[in-house]
Design an enzyme around this catalytic site. Structure first.
Site, mmCIF file in Angstrom:
data_model
loop_
_atom_site.group_PDB
_atom_site.id
_atom_site.type_symbol
_atom_site.label_atom_id
_atom_site.label_comp_id
_atom_site.label_asym_id
_atom_site.label_seq_id
_atom_site.Cartn_x
_atom_site.Cartn_y
_atom_site.Cartn_z
ATOM 1 C CD GLU A 163 7.234 4.388 5.653
ATOM 2 O OE1 GLU A 163 6.343 3.530 5.726
ATOM 3 O OE2 GLU A 163 7.196 5.320 4.854
ATOM 4 C CD GLU A 345 8.821 5.375 1.042
ATOM 5 O OE1 GLU A 345 7.610 5.625 1.238
ATOM 6 O OE2 GLU A 345 9.348 4.305 1.358
HETATM 7 O O1 IFM Z 1 4.082 2.188 -0.437
HETATM 8 C C1 IFM Z 1 4.464 2.723 0.777
HETATM 9 C C2 IFM Z 1 5.900 2.390 1.089
HETATM 10 O O2 IFM Z 1 6.129 1.028 1.069
HETATM 11 C C3 IFM Z 1 6.276 2.918 2.446
HETATM 12 N N1 IFM Z 1 5.947 4.308 2.584
HETATM 13 C C4 IFM Z 1 4.637 4.738 2.184
HETATM 14 C C5 IFM Z 1 4.309 4.230 0.798
HETATM 15 C C6 IFM Z 1 2.903 4.683 0.385
HETATM 16 O O3 IFM Z 1 1.946 4.176 1.260
#
Ligand code: IFM
Length: 434
Positions: A163, A345
């Site tokens: 990210e 994710e």
């Molecule tokens: O916890 C975070 C993660 O580190 C990166 N993506 C989003 C998740 C939730 O906010």
């Protein structure tokens, strides 16, 4: 729901969010150690000093993953454990931790997926300008080479950055994350240096000719216009440019979105000849983190505004919108494919409570089930989706929210470090058995 036999189902975490042992075995300070100690930056002054104590409990945690029945585990490597000063002298004890973790996973038949950078930059590098300093991209490349050389035979799935929008915008654009700087120009400059770091690591990986695959993970969020009006449509396109295309376009087409001229001016001085060749070199897959959507209306000249969520929200205040995942996968495939995709994710925070040894979290189960269904729809529509990692394996340090937001499918009692599989984790376990 139909998924191919070789589809990878996993769980995901990140180093600073779970490891703890912040001062152990020669680990250097990271920007999150510094930021979380700065008063007012993290809720209740929480830090990742202990977190889930995974550094000491990794064997127990891998056993729990095996109990859940996952095929793969996505974790991140803490750069300051490997190079406490960001570069130069290697810390063998830090490296050894990841070797032991990978061995443990392989022994249990769980495929490791390693992210090289999930936000814990060595503080010493931040002191030299961090992601605003072009040198950081080259130090990152050197650190990546070490990891490829040391783990490249056993880890076959690599992610350069997690990210970069968050590292760049939240870290340097609005200052909500470490290192807490806020200037729109800095956001754009940091984004460019991060993309360059990705490109350099990718080039190095190719040169080593290793038997694995490498990609980047982006947080993408489909943006929808609030109305069919031309103004809202244009505003929506800008929101999409800011969040999504600012990273997708350079990675897949080799230039920044041309419809955002003021952004282009801000980043221009930092682009050097050859940068886009590195940044847009072919990757083996793209990782997508999906949580929610945006509904956008025009506001002021060339401006836009996100409307409040139109449906149920999670504890983060993020709208639950599973169809957004389907729309996003189709759009990325259409505009940037063909490239294999992973959902690296997806998951939800809810204010879970442990009651008589059990955590009942029906909302999270529903969230996961509905998002899995949208992924299955996308596969049926021809999207080359290869795997899905639930965020998160464990409740953990949720950045500026500290331990006050729980994303895990496994509950962590932070007083005792006990792990309790939530009902959603049991549901995932039974889903994986079928
Ligand atoms: O916890 C975070 C993660 O580190 C990166 N993506 C989003 C998740 C939730 O906010």
């Amino acid at each position: 729901m139909k998924f191919p036999r070789d589809f990878r189902w996993g769980v995901a975490t990140a180093s600073y969010q779970i490891e703890g042992a912040a001062q152990e075995d020669g680990r250097g300070e990271s920007i999150w150690d510094r930021f979380s100690r700065t008063p007012g930056k993290v809720l209740h002054g929480h830090t990742g000093d202990v977190a889930c104590d995974h550094y000491h409990r990794y064997k127990e945690d891998v056993a729990l993953m095996a109990e859940l029945g996952v095929d793969s585990y996505r974790f991140s490597i803490a750069w300051p454990r490997i190079y406490p000063a960001g570069k130069g002298e290697l810390n063998p004890k830090g490296l050894d931790f990841y070797k032991r973790l990978v061995d443990e996973l392989l022994q249990r038949g769980i495929e490791p997926m390693a992210t090289l950078y999930h936000w814990d930059l060595p503080q010493v590098l931040e002191d030299k300008g961090g992601w605003l300093n072009r040198d950081t991209a080259y130090y990152f490349r050197d650190y990546a080479v070490t990891m490829f050389e040391e783990l490249g035979d056993t880890v076959k799935l690599w992610i350069t950055l997690n990210e970069p929008w968050c590292s760049a915008y939240l870290g340097y654009g609005n200052g909500v994350h470490a290192p807490g700087k806020s200037d729109l120009n800095w956001y754009l400059q940091a984004a460019h240096i991060l993309l360059l770091a990705h490109g350099l690591a990718l080039q190095a990986y190719r040169e080593l000719n290793l038997p694995g695959e490498i990609g980047i993970t982006l947080n993408l969020s489909p943006q929808y216009p609030a109305s069919p009006s031309r103004e809202d449509g244009e505003a929506c396109r800008r929101a999409d440019g800011f969040l999504n295309r600012w990273f997708l376009d350079p990675l897949f087409a080799g230039f920044y979105p041309q419809d955002m001229p003021e952004f282009l001016t801000a980043v221009a001085p930092h682009i050097q000849p050859g940068d886009f060749d590195l940044i847009s070199a072919p990757q083996d897959f793209l990782g997508i983190n999906y949580y929610s959507r945006g509904i956008i209306k025009a506001a002021g000249k060339d401006g836009y505004e996100a409307l409040p969520p139109a449906g149920p929200v999670t504890h983060m205040g993020w709208e639950v919108y599973p169809e957004g995942l389907y729309d996003l996968l189709l759009r990325v495939h259409r505009d940037y494919g063909p490239i294999p995709l992973y959902i690296t994710e997806n998951g939800a925070a809810y204010p879970d409570q442990l009651m008589e040894g059990r955590v009942a979290d029906p909302e999270r189960t529903a969230y996961l089930r509905e998002h899995f269904a949208q992924a299955a729809r996308a596969l049926e529509a021809g999207v080359p989706l290869k795997g899905y990692y639930v965020w998160s394996f464990l409740d953990n340090f949720e950045w500026a929210f500290g331990y006050e937001r729980r994303f895990g499918i496994v509950y962590v009692d932070f007083q005792t470090q006990a792990r309790i599989i939530k009902d959603s984790g049991r549901w995932y376990q039974s889903f994986l058995l079928v």
